[in-house]
Enzyme design. Structure first.
Site, short mmCIF file in Angstrom:
data_model
loop_
_atom_site.label_atom_id
_atom_site.label_comp_id
_atom_site.label_asym_id
_atom_site.label_seq_id
_atom_site.Cartn_x
_atom_site.Cartn_y
_atom_site.Cartn_z
N ARG A 14 0.84 -1.20 0.00
CA ARG A 14 0.00 0.00 0.00
C ARG A 14 0.87 1.24 0.00
O ARG A 14 2.09 1.19 0.20
CB ARG A 14 -0.93 0.03 1.22
CG ARG A 14 -0.20 0.07 2.55
CD ARG A 14 -1.16 0.06 3.72
NE ARG A 14 -0.47 0.17 4.98
CZ ARG A 14 -1.07 0.23 6.16
NH1 ARG A 14 -2.39 0.19 6.24
NH2 ARG A 14 -0.36 0.34 7.27
N GLY A 15 0.24 2.38 -0.22
CA GLY A 15 0.90 3.67 -0.10
C GLY A 15 2.12 3.83 -0.97
O GLY A 15 2.16 3.41 -2.13
N ASN A 88 11.14 0.36 3.08
CA ASN A 88 10.03 1.31 3.14
C ASN A 88 9.13 1.11 4.35
O ASN A 88 8.54 2.07 4.85
CB ASN A 88 9.21 1.17 1.85
CG ASN A 88 7.87 1.89 1.94
OD1 ASN A 88 7.81 3.10 1.90
ND2 ASN A 88 6.79 1.11 2.07
N GLY A 151 12.33 19.07 15.72
CA GLY A 151 11.64 19.75 16.81
C GLY A 151 10.97 18.73 17.71
O GLY A 151 11.61 17.77 18.14
N TYR A 157 9.09 8.28 16.32
CA TYR A 157 9.26 8.15 14.87
C TYR A 157 10.48 8.94 14.41
O TYR A 157 11.32 8.43 13.64
CB TYR A 157 8.00 8.67 14.20
CG TYR A 157 8.02 8.68 12.69
CD1 TYR A 157 7.82 7.52 11.95
CD2 TYR A 157 8.20 9.88 11.99
CE1 TYR A 157 7.80 7.54 10.57
CE2 TYR A 157 8.19 9.91 10.61
CZ TYR A 157 7.98 8.74 9.90
OH TYR A 157 7.97 8.76 8.53
N PRO A 186 10.44 11.33 1.25
CA PRO A 186 9.39 11.47 0.25
C PRO A 186 8.50 12.68 0.44
O PRO A 186 7.69 13.01 -0.44
CB PRO A 186 8.59 10.16 0.40
CG PRO A 186 8.80 9.77 1.82
CD PRO A 186 10.20 10.22 2.18
#
Length: 233
Positions: A14-15, A88, A151, A157, A186
Site C-alpha cells: 500500500r501507499g 520502506n 523539533g 518516529y 518522500p
C-alpha cells in the site's frame, strides 16, 4: 536475453511502497513485494500483474527476526539474489505526544521496525551485492528524522528515522563504491500514515525513491535526498 534486476520492497502492499513497486515494475525490474499479510500483498500485486509487472509476493514482518530470516531463505531459493533493496516499511506511534510522555515501549517498537528492520535486511542482502559488484539500497526516511531541523514532532518516529539515516551512512561505507546506499525523504504524502490532508501524491513521494533505486554506476552514495536533490542531515 539479460535477466531483469531483482528489487525487494518492504511494506509494498500500500501507499508509497506499492507505488514504488509499480514504478520499478514499469521499468522492467522483477519486484518482490513484501507484506506482513500475504493476502494483502496478493491483492495489491494483481493489478500490477495485469499490466505485465513481474511481481512476486513474499511475507515479511520487518520487526520479526525469524520472518526476516525466512524471507532471506525464500529469496535465495527463488532468485538467488537481491540487486535493489527499498526499506520502506515503517510505523508512526504516539504522533501527538512529547518526548517525555511517550512510553518507552513505543520507542522500542519504532526502532524495531524503522531501524532494526532495515538493518536486518541490509545484513542479509548487501554482502551479496558487494560480492557481485552491484547494488542499490534506499532507506525511506523522513524530514522528521533530520537533526538539522528536528523539533517536537512524533519523537519516537523522528528518533527512529534519525537512526535510519545513520544506518545509511554506515552501510554506504561497508558496501563500497559499487553498492549505492542512500536515504530518501518522500515528503508529506497522502497515504494511510500521511492522511488525506497531505499535499503530495504517492507518485510524487515515490519518485526520488525509484530514482535512487535505479541510479547508474558512479552515482551518489551515503546521501539524503528530497525531490532528487541532496538535503541536510
Amino acid at each position: 536475453m539479460t535477466e531483469p534486476r531483482v528489487a525487494l520492497v518492504t511494506g509494498g502492499n500500500r501507499g508509497i511502497g506499492l507505488e514504488v513497486c509499480h514504478q520499478l515494475a514499469e521499468q522492467g525490474l522483477r519486484v518482490i513485494l513484501t507484506a506482513r499479510n500475504p493476502a494483502d500483498g496478493e491483492r495489491a500485486a494483481e493489478p500490477l500483474r495485469r499490466v505485465g509487472g513481474l511481481i512476486t509476493v513474499m511475507p515479511l514482518d520487518v520487526s520479526d527476526e525469524a520472518s526476516a530470516s525466512e524471507l532471506n531463505a525464500q529469496v535465495r531459493r527463488e532468485f538467488g539474489r537481491v540487486d535493489i533493496l527499498v526499506n520502506n516499511a515503517a510505523v508512526l506511534l504516539h504522533e501527538g505526544d512529547d518526548a517525555l510522555t511517550i512510553p518507552v515501549a513505543a520507542y522500542h517498537e519504532s526502532l524495531e521496525t524503522n531501524f532494526l528492520g532495515p538493518l536486518r535486511l541490509c545484513q542479509a542482502f548487501v554482502p551479496g551485492m558487494r560480492d557481485r559488484g552491484y547494488g542499490r539500497v534506499v532507506n525511506v526516511s523522513s524530514g522528521a528524522g533530520q537533526l538539522s531541523g528536528m523539533g517536537g514532532y512524533a519523537p519516537a518516529y523522528s528518533a527512529s528515522k534519525a537512526a535510519l539515516n545513520a544506518l545509511t551512512r554506515l552501510v554506504a561505507h561497508a558496501g563500497g563504491r559499487r553498492v549505492l546506499v542512500n536515504s530518501a525523504d518522500p515528503g508529506w504524502v497522502r497515504t494511510d500514515m500521511g492522511g488525506s490532508s497531505a499535499p503530495r501524491s504517492v507518485e510524487q513521494g515515490a519518485d526520488t525513491i525509484v530514482w535512487l533505486a535505479t541510479l547508474p554506476d558512479g552515482g551518489p552514495t551515503g546521501g539524503f535526498f528530497h525531490d532528487r536533490r541532496p538535503i541536510a542531515w
